[in-house]
Design a protein around this motif. Structure first.
Motif: not given
Lengths: 420, 82
Positions: A66-67, A70-71, A134-135, A138-139, B18-20, B42, B49
């Protein structure tokens, strides 16, 4: 040896398509004559005139962590999965530079998409409207840019000879492979990861293609909707997936003892300069591309035994392509088994050239032309030997195959592959 | 309501996970987002946020560069939470 004469071979293949999550399952699906076309479920498709498509059989988000997923836009996810398969299939077990098999400076990637990260673009626009600036992720830009699949595959294998993305709508994947061949032939690289990817099954592209009257509206019989060469064909079915090959100079492949599938002789290119989206009805531009291929390679028309046709199931396009083949190959077309695999995969746009090159490599390897399904009544204007319903054996000896890809904008790309 | 230091670290750990994809138990106050937790510049914007939403706090862009570690972010949130 003159670097401009270097022989280019295929040493690895990978694909994730509407028929399967890898090249083997895709090939099995094709031989079985299975359609990957399904109804588009869900409210957001409910009001569209076209409610069918051929989604990737295996959701890329179920394959990638997933990490990472999602990018990446879905188009890059699919490309990465296909590239990983191809890289391993070629016998590479590490990134370039981590072992002695390939230097990063001698490795490139050329992976194309016709449309780019359209899911990301549209999804993030929804975020902007509903939740504010804001939401917005950034990717977003690195995900939606059309070079993202090539760049992300380049990062994955540590390619430093060059990372490229030719864009020519539905010819993009084939143009990428042609570009990769030239990179090796001219000595810029020894190994290139090349192919195409597309993920555009979103209501906006579906509505847009439908507005062009380019798509089949056979919503009631999805599996019968993609029917190249059939008299009742009424447009293409949008498909999703990626196909990637590992191209390598013959010397480099021999030096590391790699298994070689076949040779890529080169490409023939041309442009119709006829209309932004309509095919030129006589096949003039396609014939020019074919003739350029014959003029620029040592391919003999008599060696060609198989064509993986562009054949998207549009009334005009399918006919123009066959006219061009007949014009250039003449009587030699009589011994050519023509297959329209989009009858099963749908049309993967920029992914098509990649997937169909993988399929053509397998056709030469197994000496088997995949079938074309859904021809109830062959259009009488199709003056060629179409492989229908069942796969057909190809002859022994040295044989060659063509893979055609054409795109909105009038782009024509013909690739030629030959057994070693 | 105000969040405690432990609650903030736990929340940041879930966000970083969740992100990394870093396991929650590895996200500790002395860890650097970039060097230890695979959060690039990034992804750091995403962490910020997500933290703003979760802890009802505003973290202006010019302050983000000072948040090198989980501890830096925790202290900032403790001080500025609404």
């Amino acid at each position: 040896m003159n670097p401009t004469n270097r022989t280019v071979v295929v040493t690895g293949i990978g694909a994730t398509t509407p028929l399967g999550g890898d090249s083997a399952s895709t090939w099995e699906g094709l031989l079985a004559g299975r359609s990957g076309v399904k109804p588009l479920e869900g409210e957001r498709f409910a009001e569209l005139p076209v409610r069918i498509a051929a989604p990737a059989a295996v959701d890329p988000e179920s394959v990638l962590p997933r990490p990472l997923a999602r990018k990446l836009d879905r188009s890059a996810q699919l490309a990465l999965i296909a590239a990983r398969e191809a890289w391993a299939d070629a016998g590479y077990t590490a990134k370039a530079g981590e072992d002695s098999s390939i230097a990063p400076e001698r490795l490139g990637t050329v992976i194309a998409s016709g449309i780019g990260g359209v899911h990301t673009l549209l999804d993030q626009y929804d975020v902007l409207k509903e939740k504010g600036a804001r939401r917005v992720s950034p990717h977003t830009v690195p995900m939606l840019m059309p070079n993202s699949p090539s760049a992300n595959v380049g990062l994955e294998v540590n390619a430093q000879a060059g990372v490229h993305t030719p864009v020519s709508a539905c010819a993009s994947g084939a143009e990428a492979i042609g570009y990769a061949v030239e990179m090796i032939r001219t000595g810029r690289a020894d190994v290139v990861v090349a192919g195409g990817t597309e993920a555009a099954i979103h209501p906006l592209p579906v509505a847009a293609f439908a507005s062009m009257m380019a798509m089949s509206k056979n919503n009631d019989e999805p599996e019968k909707a993609s029917r190249p060469y059939d008299k009742a064909r009424d447009g293409f079915v949008l498909g999703e997936g990626a196909g990637v090959v590992i191209l390598e100079s013959a010397e480099h492949a021999a030096r590391r003892g790699a298994r070689v599938y076949c040779e890529v002789l080169g490409q023939g290119l041309s442009a119709d300069s006829h209309h932004i989206a309509q095919p030129e009805p006589t096949g003039r531009g396609i014939a020019t591309a074919l003739q350029n291929l014959l003029d620029n390679t040592d391919l003999k028309p008599s060696e060609v035994v198989h064509v993986n046709a562009h054949a998207t199931s549009t009334p005009q396009g399918d006919t123009a392509e066959i006219k061009a083949l007949r014009k250039v190959l003449g009587d030699d077309l009589d011994h050519v088994a023509v297959s329209a695999t989009k009858s099963m995969t749908g049309h993967l746009l920029g992914g098509a050239g990649g997937v169909e090159t993988v399929v053509t490599v397998l056709a030469l390897k197994h000496r088997l032309a995949p079938p074309t399904i859904n021809i109830d009544e062959l259009d009488e204007d199709i003056d060629a030997d179409i492989v229908r319903d069942e796969p057909r054996p190809l002859p022994e000896g040295t044989i060659a195959a063509l893979n055609n890809s054409f795109g909105f904008g009038g782009h024509n790309v013909v690739l030629a592959l030959r057994t070693i | 309501m105000a969040y405690t230091q432990d609650e903030i670290v736990k929340g940041l750990a879930e966000i970083v996970n969740e992100i990394a994809g870093i396991p929650v138990e590895e996200v500790k106050i002395d860890k650097s987002f970039t060097d230890d937790l695979d959060v690039d510049s990034l992804s750091m914007v995403e962490v910020v946020v997500a933290a703003e939403e979760r802890f009802d706090v505003k973290i202006p862009d010019e302050d983000v560069k000072n948040l090198k570690t989980v501890g830096d972010a925790t202290d900032y949130i403790l001080k500025h939470q609404g």
